[in-house]
Scaffold this active site. Structure first.
Site, short mmCIF file in Angstrom:
data_model
loop_
_atom_site.label_atom_id
_atom_site.label_comp_id
_atom_site.label_asym_id
_atom_site.label_seq_id
_atom_site.Cartn_x
_atom_site.Cartn_y
_atom_site.Cartn_z
N ASP A 294 0.87 -1.18 0.00
CA ASP A 294 0.00 0.00 0.00
C ASP A 294 0.91 1.23 0.00
OD1 ASP A 294 -2.12 1.70 -0.01
OD2 ASP A 294 -3.18 0.77 1.65
C1 BGC Z 1 -4.96 3.32 0.23
C2 BGC Z 1 -5.17 2.32 -0.89
C3 BGC Z 1 -4.98 2.98 -2.22
C4 BGC Z 1 -3.62 3.62 -2.26
C5 BGC Z 1 -3.29 4.27 -3.58
C6 BGC Z 1 -3.71 4.11 0.05
O1 BGC Z 1 -3.66 5.17 0.96
O2 BGC Z 1 -4.95 2.62 1.46
O3 BGC Z 1 -6.46 1.76 -0.79
O4 BGC Z 1 -5.15 2.04 -3.25
O5 BGC Z 1 -3.56 4.59 -1.25
O6 BGC Z 1 -4.01 5.40 -3.80
#
Ligand code: BGC
Length: 769
Positions: A294
């Site tokens: 993530d």
């Molecule tokens: C979130 C994810 C997301 C990623 C990219 C993160 O902060 O937890 O769900 O896909 O950002 O934007």
């Protein structure tokens, strides 16, 4: 009342048929295809330097979607140097082509980039938030919504979406409950698989297919106290039985990639967790795709206490992480770790191979520009058909929580309506959370939707009535983007006064209230999950007039609604419906569509009851009724939710009778059939989700009082009776025991069929091995 339906009769057609969506096939490639891919990737990897291999593991942000403090600069140069494997948060054929050309023409080995984005509930045409989408209990509709999102995303050059989000959540304080399918592992798994099919289609090579990324692996929805990014701690039995099934279902549907979560799993951050990313995901489950972290979750393992950036990067690679989102831990440290013997060439090769394989499966080596057609960008996005699907999906997602005296549907002509509330004449908050590509200016407000249906035939007296919130400190937190929530020029008292004046002139009050866009979603935990006070004050002033109040409720999570339930005549939960919000709401309010949504998450009476979920264990001192000392209950509130899992009313009414079992004693792999008669006793044609639950009262571990095992959505004409049958096999009785063995145990089972988890007909069977 029936006349409302003569305009547009409800005909139930499975959405899959309605939209003529082709049957999906698995992405598992046959042996020849795999051999061809291996030969290609082997050949390419022979030519790659260590730096180029590490470059493939580096995912950077193009800047359009940022959820952390770190961003990436100098992307163009990195692409040419081969130090970037993919970009997310960048879309549009022109921008994507520029970067793809830099990779394909400008880098030494011409390796194409993968382009990802958070396409969560639609790309440009926004569908209901996932929690709302799950409330349709209609897998065809959900699959189709994902397919439209894929078509729009590919039309803007994307080939990878960070969805489905399949985290089970039992805590409404957690803002990201809005992004998933609620609390049930079975339904969650079905929805997850439908979304993967919708995104990936019959082949990832198709021009309109995107690779799904299942997130957040794993258990992210169980953050303690519902506080974002908080600790998760649970038994393996809970993990395997209640939290892991949707990830596995998405994998079995062929999902090409997974995203590791921010939290710890069994004490080790998911991103550096070898048990999770290798032993479970790849060895036990057989996952063949790649895992991305993530957003800076790799770097954050330093704060989790795993060591410095070099240490955690080596740990993560060895654990099975293949791509590092934004943090550049891999980019900056893996070569040194290789030189120092902390990782091996084989570790780097394995991760690099998995990323290259994903690009191969997407057909990017055959045609790196495969979906970069400016013509399509114009013709595929926000088409009338896409908007229509968004509207239909939204209508199916609404849950009617209360409808006293059949106050709904409203009349389409004659009389007057006071339309009040901060969400009534509002476009921005129609879309909900995680809408990177959604343009709120193009959404339909509730007032517009109502006018489309009733024109001048009903007098609409509008007043905003309140701010979303009057609390400026809270407002600041909500405004993480410019102008998301603001204070009106009028004082709160004057606004309420206006709403009361509008109500005095009207026969009925429609109050459009609840949560604004940024009140749910990532980093939007709330300790108080009621409608904000400013709006409650307005509702309370209106209630004094004694006129019927219909609440149209916007929410990204279950809210505590005891006052509203006691004082409003009707409550229609519309979640955040998306681009077509106003039209969908008006269609339902005025009876062109009879609501059929059912809750996929329990609504508590008070935040103090959380976590509250239907598939709980019995405990040794179960509570039955009345104030009882020394039972599992509270002194000050009942155990019951305000609205249980599976609950949702219709303008019609359905009765259940005559639950019949084919047998009451079964052996081994026999099939049990359970049939119930469902009758439409009300004045409208409508759809009903018939739900099958099974309880296992004596086993080697304590089992939930009931678990959803199947459901059927049926359409019944006025007065129609229908026998609905479920086939039950021992497969549905299986669970993970304390040794994590997945099997069923002989004994008694309680078969329950009904309209929601708390209202079922029950019968018992004995099933021996
Ligand atoms: C979130 C994810 C997301 C990623 C990219 C993160 O902060 O937890 O769900 O896909 O950002 O934007």
């Amino acid at each position: 009342m029936k006349k409302y339906f003569t305009h547009k009769p409800i005909v139930y057609i499975s959405a899959a048929i309605l939209f003529c969506f082709p049957l999906s096939k698995s992405v598992a490639q046959d042996k020849t295809e795999t051999a061809k891919m291996n030969a290609f990737v082997n050949g390419l990897m022979k030519k790659m330097t260590v730096d180029e291999k590490i470059g493939q593991l580096n995912l950077v942000t193009g800047g359009m979607a940022i959820t952390g403090s770190v961003t990436n600069n100098g992307i163009g140069d990195g692409v040419k140097k081969g130090s970037i494997g993919g970009i997310f948060g960048l879309y549009g054929t022109e921008s994507v082509r520029k970067m793809q050309e830099a990779a394909v023409k400008g880098s030494r080995l011409h390796i194409p980039l993968i382009f990802g984005l958070d396409v969560i509930h639609g790309h440009r045409t926004i569908f209901p938030i996932p929690l709302g989408m799950s409330a349709t209990w209609d897998l065809g509709i959900i699959e189709h919504a994902a397919h439209i999102a894929a078509k729009e995303a590919t039309a803007e050059g994307l080939n990878w979406v960070f969805s489905p989000m399949v985290d089970i959540a039992r805590d409404a304080r957690w803002g990201r409950i809005s992004e998933g399918s609620g609390e049930d592992p079975y339904l969650g798994g079905k929805v997850a698989a439908a979304m993967v099919r919708g995104y990936q289609g019959t082949s990832l090579k198709n021009a309109d297919a995107v690779m799904a990324c299942v997130k957040h692996f794993a258990l992210y929805g169980a953050a303690e106290a519902g506080r974002e990014y908080n600790t998760v701690d649970m038994s393996k039995v809970a993990m395997y039985n209640y939290y892991l099934p949707p990830y596995k279902a998405a994998l079995d549907a062929g999902a090409g990639s997974f995203m590791s979560s921010f939290n710890v799993v069994d004490g080790v951050p998911a991103t550096t967790n070898k048990w999770l990313l290798t032993d479970l995901l790849r060895k036990q489950w057989g996952f063949k795709g790649f895992v991305v972290s993530d957003y800076t979750s790799l770097n954050e393992t330093v704060d989790h206490g795993m060591g410095n950036l070099q240490t955690v990067s080596a740990l993560a690679l060895k654990a099975g992480l293949d791509m590092d989102m934004v943090g550049e831990g891999f980019l900056k440290t893996l070569k040194t770790s290789l030189q120092q013997g902390k990782v091996t060439q084989a570790d780097i090769d394995l991760a690099c191979r998995r990323v290259l394989e994903a690009k191969y499966k997407l057909g990017l080596f055959d045609n790196p520009y495969k979906s970069l057609d400016p013509q399509k960008e114009k013709s595929e996005i926000m088409t009338d058909a896409n908007r229509k699907s968004a509207r239909v999906t939204a209508e199916h997602s609404f849950v009617l929580l209360k409808n006293a005296n059949q106050i709904l549907p409203l009349k389409k002509s004659g009389g007057s309506i006071a339309l009040v509330g901060p969400l009534a004449d509002n476009k921005r908050d129609m879309l909900g959370t995680w809408v990177i590509g959604g343009e709120w200016e193009k959404s339909v407000s509730v007032i517009e939707g109502i006018k489309h249906i009733v024109g001048d035939n009903v007098k609409i007296n509008y007043a905003k009535g309140s701010n979303i919130t009057d609390d400026t400190a809270f407002m600041k937190r909500l405004n993480f983007g410019p102008g998301m929530v603001s204070l009106d020029k009028q004082s709160p008292a004057d606004m309420i006064e206006d709403a009361v004046k509008a109500a005095k002139k009207s026969d009925i009050i429609v109050a459009v209230v609840g949560e604004s866009q940024s009140m749910s979603g990532e980093s939007s935990s709330r300790s108080d999950i009621s409608i904000p006070e400013s709006q409650q004050l307005m509702l309370k002033a209106l209630a004094k007039l004694g006129k019927p109040i219909v609440i149209v409720l916007f929410n990204g999570r279950p809210l505590t609604l005891t006052w509203e339930n006691d004082n409003a005549a009707a409550i229609l939960d519309v979640w955040a419906p998306g681009t077509e919000a106003g039209n969908a709401i008006a269609e339902v309010l005025f009876g062109n569509y009879n609501p059929s949504g059912k809750l996929t998450t329990t609504f508590p009476r008070s935040v103090g009851q959380i976590p509250l979920y239907y598939n709980h264990l019995n405990t040794g001192r179960p509570y039955s009724s009345g104030p009882t000392k020394f039972k599992s209950n509270y002194l000050d509130i009942s155990n019951d939710p305000l609205y249980p899992f599976g609950y949702g009313l219709s303008y019609s009414s359905f009765s259940y009778s005559n639950l019949k079992l084919s047998k009451t004693k079964l052996k081994g792999n026999e099939t049990l059939t359970a049939t119930v008669t469902v009758t439409n006793n009300g004045p409208y044609t409508g759809e009903e989700v018939v739900q099958l639950y099974i309880g296992d009262p004596a086993a080697s571990i304590s089992r939930p009082v009931k678990e959803l095992k199947d459901f059927k959505k049926v359409n019944l004409q006025i007065g129609e009776k229908m026998d609905v049958t479920f086939n039950i096999t021992p497969k549905q009785l299986k669970f993970y025991n304390s040794e994590l063995k997945y099997d069923w145990e002989p004994g008694e089972f309680i078969i329950q069929v009904g309209t929601n988890s708390a209202d079922t007909k029950t019968a018992r069977v004995q099933w021996v091995k």
